[in-house]
Scaffold this active site. Sequence first.
Site, mmCIF file in Angstrom:
data_model
loop_
_atom_site.group_PDB
_atom_site.id
_atom_site.type_symbol
_atom_site.label_atom_id
_atom_site.label_comp_id
_atom_site.label_asym_id
_atom_site.label_seq_id
_atom_site.Cartn_x
_atom_site.Cartn_y
_atom_site.Cartn_z
ATOM 1 N N GLU A 1 -12.558 6.183 -2.543
ATOM 2 C CA GLU A 1 -12.356 5.113 -3.522
ATOM 3 C C GLU A 1 -13.638 4.338 -3.825
ATOM 4 O O GLU A 1 -13.831 3.859 -4.931
ATOM 5 C CB GLU A 1 -11.267 4.152 -3.031
ATOM 6 C CG GLU A 1 -10.818 3.168 -4.084
ATOM 7 C CD GLU A 1 -9.461 2.564 -3.776
ATOM 8 O OE1 GLU A 1 -9.287 1.376 -4.037
ATOM 9 O OE2 GLU A 1 -8.573 3.286 -3.272
ATOM 10 N N ASP B 1 -7.778 5.074 -0.998
ATOM 11 C CA ASP B 1 -6.860 4.277 -0.175
ATOM 12 C C ASP B 1 -5.420 4.685 -0.476
ATOM 13 O O ASP B 1 -5.076 4.966 -1.630
ATOM 14 C CB ASP B 1 -7.038 2.783 -0.459
ATOM 15 C CG ASP B 1 -8.423 2.287 -0.057
ATOM 16 O OD1 ASP B 1 -9.072 2.959 0.755
ATOM 17 O OD2 ASP B 1 -8.840 1.234 -0.560
ATOM 18 N N TYR C 1 -6.457 -0.769 7.346
ATOM 19 C CA TYR C 1 -6.236 -1.103 5.937
ATOM 20 C C TYR C 1 -5.530 -2.452 5.815
ATOM 21 O O TYR C 1 -4.459 -2.656 6.404
ATOM 22 C CB TYR C 1 -5.399 -0.001 5.286
ATOM 23 C CG TYR C 1 -5.357 -0.072 3.783
ATOM 24 C CD1 TYR C 1 -6.526 -0.066 3.041
ATOM 25 C CD2 TYR C 1 -4.144 -0.139 3.109
ATOM 26 C CE1 TYR C 1 -6.492 -0.122 1.652
ATOM 27 C CE2 TYR C 1 -4.102 -0.191 1.723
ATOM 28 C CZ TYR C 1 -5.280 -0.185 1.005
ATOM 29 O OH TYR C 1 -5.251 -0.246 -0.369
#
Length: 742
Positions: free
Chosen positions: A7, A106, A315
Amino acid sequence: MHLIIAEKHIAAKRIAAILAPKKPKKVRVSGVDTYEYEDNEDDKIVMGLSGHIVELDFPKEYNNWQKVNAEDLIDAELITKPTQVKIVAALKKLGKKASKVTIATDYDGEGELIGVEALDIIKKVNQDIQFDRVKYSAITEKEIKNAFSNPVNVDFNLADAGHSRQVIDLVWGASLTRYISLSAGRLGKMFLSVGRVQSPTLALIVDREKEREAFVPDPYWEVYATLANSNGEEFVTQHKTQRFWDKNQVNSVVDKLKDCKTAEVTSVEKSTKQDKPPSPFNTTEFISAANSVGFTASNAMRIAETLYTNGYISYPRTDNTVYPDSLDLRNLIAMFKSGQFKQYAQYLLNKSNLVPTRGKKETQDHPPIYPTSAAKKSELNEDEWKIYEMVVRRFFATFADPAKWETMKVKFDIGSEEFRAKGARLISPGWRWFYPYNSPEDKILPPLKKGEVLTVKSSKVADKETQPPGRYGQGRLVRIMEELGLGTKATRHEIISKLFSRAYVHSNPLQPTKTAFAVIDALENYAPTITKHEMTSKLEEDMEKISEGKIKEDEVLKESRDMLKSMFSELESNRDNITQSLRNGLREDKVIGTCPECESRLMVRRSKRGSRFIGCDGYPDCTFSLPLPKSGQIIVTDKVCEDHGINHIRVNIPGKRPWNLGCPHCNFIEWQKEQENNKNKQKDTTPKSITEINGIGKVTAEKLENAGVSSVEELANADAVELSKQTNLSVKKIKNWQEYVA
């Protein structure tokens, strides 16, 4: 060639470093850094995107606000255009050569959509490309290698859900913003922003402020007595009636206390209570905790994202509050056996059974936020370390024992009136040793026993009033947004940030500006559906169903457009009222007080040249004015200067901390004083004689005197050319001395 797409660039660099057998080679493709390595005789290239590399927009013909009706935007066919030209070019170039693509963005709706956007670009130049997807929750060696050993299919339903959110938010935001801004006559940089999630959120803040303004305080009284034991240890007790609403009752109690010199302990109740350890961090709990120690929601998430991409935490966008069984929790704690947290880690590792707390929400996408590697303080900046430390400590706290408190409740008889006191002492810190943020303080009472007689040192009555409901702090607002289904874990902090950038709110707790009042009043009175959470939470539920494959994206987009059309019907039937309401409200937004010279209103105004100032409504008869800063958004606060009766002002400058200007009149007076002081200082440093001028020594001074110049004044008024001829000094030197004197 196998192309791996992350990403962001930093994620690509870390993934390549983990997967490559030896240091990967950095190669620039179309101006974009990529990382190449060979694995099992297969060439692999890892490249990072920059979030979304394309964006949705309206065709050019819809850009003219004056010629295209806002309602026409609802059914407009949207176009996709690149926002990162170099990255798109690199994708096409590498995509042509690739035999396989792995999407490693992600794993959430936003990340899936970003990956699919990149995949669609590649498919245009390589229709037969093979592709798969890897899912991970931390950029660590174990997680990344495990993810690439177990690839899955691209989740096109999840990407469609993300795409539908983009479409819905763009169409709602653009059409409603255009309609309201045109109605108010607020165009250009100061347009009025309206949105599907933004407006109901702003309505929460404005409605709370209205409750505060409408609040009528009720007076009440509290009665206290200060007692002392035989050792002279003093403490405060309160009458059992904590709030007296009748002043006559207070007077009756006070009369009884006048002649009382002693108090008797009538009961002592001791007990212990437990304070349970907290649940693991999900996004909402993390933002709330970070906000309580001084971080805004957007800043906390920005820092968390940086820590995640650098491999320090998992995350940060997650709803989960239950650690999955797949996590090796003992091993994670063992990472901290050395370093700053070693005493905490060792304590937990010595426990025979590590059982973490469990929150109420359990999801399967990402685990709660936890530390993924041990960082050194020197590796992070100050704010990054504060957030990282909080995540580590919260992680530890979820394995800790409850905190234990010893409590003491004591009752006293003072002149036949019952008074009470409570004490609490932390006897076993438990989880609070690991996570000390916002800990309550001990309240210690001296040892007391039933029948003991104490001395009454003093008594007092506190006059108080009930308080209005509190404003929402950012952490609390995020919680409420979650409860009402406003936005997602990935967007709530962004919505709050947008309210600040549009000058709808300021401060923390959040306080709405007069502009916010004007917009929400107009909408609530004439198009209330836009300000209610039910509409947007219904769409959020439907978008969730898209990701689950239960509904097609087209169905939800049609539903959304139908909702919006019904709102425009509401708006159109009240167009004149909305326009009048907005313009009246926005005019009030410019009022900052009363003119000290004629008592007319003082307003924020613009000159013919475009500069801003505070001017009197009584112009041209009254010319009183005050200056304003050249740039930044002017926000009129509700704080009023006691000396001048003028509202204090804040200045919002994008990318910088807000500047509290305070009272413009006080500020102007201080500026005038400063200017006067500078003039006086300049006078004080003016040379009194020729020899005080730098560069004029004894010999030079004699030359000047021989030419008839013996004072500073004579030097200043002399003809430099003529004086140069008489003294053999350069004209340039003489002019420099004259300029210095001037």
